[in-house]
Design a protein around this motif. Structure first.
Motif, short mmCIF file in Angstrom:
data_model
loop_
_atom_site.label_atom_id
_atom_site.label_comp_id
_atom_site.label_asym_id
_atom_site.label_seq_id
_atom_site.Cartn_x
_atom_site.Cartn_y
_atom_site.Cartn_z
N ALA A 46 3.37 12.90 -6.52
CA ALA A 46 3.62 11.83 -7.09
C ALA A 46 4.43 10.37 -6.29
O ALA A 46 5.19 10.86 -5.38
N GLY A 47 3.78 9.30 -6.64
CA GLY A 47 4.45 8.14 -5.90
C GLY A 47 3.69 7.14 -6.46
O GLY A 47 2.73 6.81 -6.76
N SER A 48 4.54 5.74 -6.05
CA SER A 48 3.89 4.54 -6.49
C SER A 48 4.82 3.27 -5.67
O SER A 48 6.02 3.51 -5.72
N LYS A 49 4.20 2.21 -5.68
CA LYS A 49 4.73 0.93 -5.25
C LYS A 49 4.04 -0.04 -6.26
O LYS A 49 2.82 -0.07 -6.15
N ILE A 50 4.99 -0.91 -6.87
CA ILE A 50 4.30 -1.85 -7.54
C ILE A 50 5.34 -3.11 -7.58
O ILE A 50 6.63 -2.80 -7.55
N ASN A 51 4.91 -4.29 -7.53
CA ASN A 51 5.75 -5.61 -7.58
C ASN A 51 5.08 -6.65 -8.21
O ASN A 51 3.91 -7.44 -8.25
N TRP A 52 5.87 -6.78 -9.58
CA TRP A 52 5.40 -7.75 -10.50
C TRP A 52 5.75 -9.21 -10.10
O TRP A 52 5.64 -10.17 -10.83
N THR A 53 6.71 -9.25 -9.02
CA THR A 53 7.35 -10.55 -8.43
C THR A 53 8.73 -10.64 -9.60
O THR A 53 8.98 -10.11 -10.62
N ILE A 105 0.82 -1.05 -0.10
CA ILE A 105 -0.02 0.09 -0.08
C ILE A 105 0.92 1.15 0.03
O ILE A 105 1.84 1.45 0.61
N SER A 106 0.47 2.23 -0.99
CA SER A 106 1.24 3.64 -0.83
C SER A 106 0.44 4.46 -0.07
O SER A 106 -0.65 4.35 0.20
N THR A 107 1.35 5.43 0.66
CA THR A 107 0.69 6.40 1.60
C THR A 107 1.18 7.65 1.31
O THR A 107 1.88 8.46 2.04
N PRO A 108 0.60 8.44 0.46
CA PRO A 108 0.88 9.88 0.05
C PRO A 108 0.27 10.57 1.13
O PRO A 108 -0.73 10.24 1.65
N PHE A 109 0.93 11.86 1.55
CA PHE A 109 0.48 12.74 2.65
C PHE A 109 0.52 14.18 2.30
O PHE A 109 1.20 14.44 1.19
N LEU A 167 -5.77 -2.52 -15.03
CA LEU A 167 -5.44 -2.13 -13.45
C LEU A 167 -6.50 -1.53 -12.80
O LEU A 167 -7.38 -1.12 -13.69
N HIS A 168 -6.68 -1.79 -11.42
CA HIS A 168 -7.57 -1.13 -10.69
C HIS A 168 -6.92 -0.62 -9.42
O HIS A 168 -5.87 -1.37 -8.77
N ALA A 169 -7.56 0.22 -8.76
CA ALA A 169 -7.18 0.39 -7.33
C ALA A 169 -8.20 0.95 -6.32
O ALA A 169 -8.99 1.80 -6.93
N PHE A 170 -7.91 0.61 -5.23
CA PHE A 170 -8.89 1.28 -4.19
C PHE A 170 -8.01 2.47 -3.36
O PHE A 170 -7.01 2.13 -3.08
N VAL A 171 -8.81 3.45 -3.07
CA VAL A 171 -8.05 4.71 -2.48
C VAL A 171 -9.04 5.04 -1.63
O VAL A 171 -10.20 5.45 -1.62
N GLY A 172 -8.27 5.02 0.04
CA GLY A 172 -9.07 5.68 0.90
C GLY A 172 -8.21 6.55 1.81
O GLY A 172 -6.87 6.74 1.64
N SER A 173 -8.96 7.65 2.29
CA SER A 173 -8.12 9.06 2.65
C SER A 173 -8.85 9.46 3.90
O SER A 173 -10.17 9.59 3.98
N ILE A 174 -8.26 10.09 4.89
CA ILE A 174 -8.58 10.34 6.02
C ILE A 174 -7.63 11.90 6.37
O ILE A 174 -6.64 11.91 5.76
N GLY A 175 -8.48 12.85 6.97
CA GLY A 175 -7.79 14.01 7.21
C GLY A 175 -8.55 14.84 8.14
O GLY A 175 -9.49 14.44 8.71
N VAL A 176 -7.84 16.03 8.57
CA VAL A 176 -8.39 16.99 9.68
C VAL A 176 -8.07 18.31 9.10
O VAL A 176 -7.08 18.58 8.47
N SER A 177 -8.99 19.17 9.46
CA SER A 177 -8.74 20.77 9.25
C SER A 177 -9.12 21.55 10.49
O SER A 177 -10.15 21.16 11.14
N LEU A 178 -8.41 22.58 10.55
CA LEU A 178 -8.63 23.41 11.85
C LEU A 178 -8.43 24.82 11.32
O LEU A 178 -7.44 24.97 10.85
#
Length: 443
Positions: free
Chosen positions: A122-129, A96-100, A430-441
């Protein structure tokens, strides 16, 4: 057994390293800078987003009505890629990649704001083995780019604002790739009269690590309130040159048999150490959009043109060894990203969002490398903000990335042992699932 592998044949590996750094921006362009805006299709060119406007359109920050505005986002991207080669399907085993991102802004005067942001564009992790048929193009890659951006925004008149940010970007890469496939090496062994066979096992692989020096650019924007309910915005991010000063490569063998090691090392040993240098562009982008808004509903549509045509070739130079310099064709073309979204203030504490992105690929099917498979993608999004207290927002968003697929995509590389061209062809999905959480003040 491990040996250091540099100079002539490192040329081809270095090309793969730099190519991965470039294409990852399209293959997994990080359209998740803001959790809040991700739920709305990651729109923002014509929206007044406080501190987060530093990324989308710096001019929007000038309309901020708070003394201080802060936000932070963290995203998890889980991609899956498949390649169909000669009727057989091969699947990636990705982490899983974790941009911030983190943004802060404050008021200097009512019409003058300043801020700073740190984000991963930009960022990526991929493992074709290690042992899939395309191992000589890529086995696995981990890529990351980081940007720091100080920004100033000025509202010239009540309805018109401009903004400018200085982008300072650097990155790193860890790339694993095969030097020759088992079937290719079996042909060499057979010609030598050996009965040993590798089959699907990759006999020798390289691990490459490198970093790009800091590159500078600008992020400029303008925003205008056409009426009380309609706003237009335009954003321009300049091209910046990413420069690789040097890189290191380590070879790993898939066997401990002394005879086979002798054959491999006779091809790979004796190469003296040298450094390579290269430059490649992070392409400019031009985006524009319009929004409609009232007290409860905001809708936005926009388009972004990425000037990928700047990446036609990749030139690599070796210190003290100009005979190994390379001029590699990439043949990228300009591409569009179209997106839209809507936000509904359901209650005083709850905002709901939905959006859509359509991301067109710049890749040429005849120059198609599986480091991060680029293809046109459809990306629906949903999100929400919950405010337990008026000045604090808890943000969440989800995006699904659906690649439209590419059939008959090919890439021709040079075999590092034979020096002959090798053409690899596959159908990619290809397909991907992306979940994101954040906070604003804000206060």
């Amino acid at each position: 057994m491990k040996i250091t592998f540099m100079k002539g044949r490192a040329l081809i590996l270095s090309a793969s390293l730099l190519g991965a750094t470039a294409v990852m921006a399209e293959g997994y362009q990080v359209n998740t800078i803001s959790t809040r805006q991700l739920g709305m299709g990651h729109t923002g060119f014509a929206l007044k987003l406080g501190a987060e406007s530093q990324f989308f359109n710096p001019a929007g920050m000038a309309f901020m009505d708070k003394t201080v505005d802060l936000s932070a986002s963290m995203t998890a991207i889980s991609p899956t890629c498949t390649a169909i080669v000669d009727g057989k399907k091969y699947k990636t085993d990705n982490d899983i990649s974790t941009p911030f991102s983190v943004f802060g802004a404050f008021s200097i005067y009512d019409n003058l704001k300043a801020g700073i942001g740190v984000y991963t564009p930009a960022g990526s992790k991929i493992n074709w083995t290690d042992n899939w048929p395309g191992s000589t193009l890529n086995q696995s890659v981990s890529l990351a780019a980081f940007t720091v951006q100080p920004t100033v925004s000025w509202r010239i008149i009540p309805k018109l604002a401009i903004g400018a940010g200085l982008t300072m970007t650097w990155g790193n890469v860890d790339l694993h790739k095969g030097l020759i496939t088992g079937k290719q090496f079996d042909a060499i062994l057979g010609a030598m009269g050996s009965d040993m066979r590798f089959g699907d096992i990759t006999p020798a692989s390289a691990v490459l690590t490198g970093s790009a020096r800091m590159a500078f650019g600008v992020n400029l924007g303008a925003m205008y309130d056409i009426s009380d309910h309609v706003t237009a915005g335009v954003n321009f991010r300049s091209k910046s040159m990413m420069k690789v000063k040097s890189g290191t490569t380590e070879v790993k063998y898939g066997t401990s048999d002394p005879t086979i090691l002798g054959i491999l090392s006779s091809k790979l040993d004796g190469i003296s150490k040298t450094n390579f240098s290269a430059e490649m562009p992070c392409p400019a982008t031009l985006g524009f959009g319009g929004s409609w808004h009232n007290s409860r509903v905001t809708a936005d549509v926009e388009a972004q043109l990425t000037f990928w045509s700047a990446y036609k070739v990749l030139d690599i130079k070796f210190d003290g060894a100009p005979q190994f310099d390379q001029h590699l064709e990439k043949n990228y073309k300009n591409s569009w990203l179209v997106r839209g979204g809507v936000e509904w203030k359901a209650t005083q504490r709850l905002d709901l969002r939905a959006g859509m992105m359509l991301d067109f690929s710049p890749c040429d099917k005849d120059f198609y490398n599986p480091e991060t498979p680029g293809m046109t993608k459809v990306e629906p999004t949903v999100g929400l903000t919950f405010r337990p207290i008026p000045n604090l927002g808890i943000n969440a968003a989800f995006m699904y990335i659906a690649g439209l697929g590419v059939d008959g995509a090919s890439y021709t590389s040079t075999n590092v042992l034979t020096g002959k061209p090798d053409k690899f062809t596959a159908d990619y999905r290809l397909h991907a699932f992306v979940g994101s959480i954040g906070v604003s003040l804000s206060f």
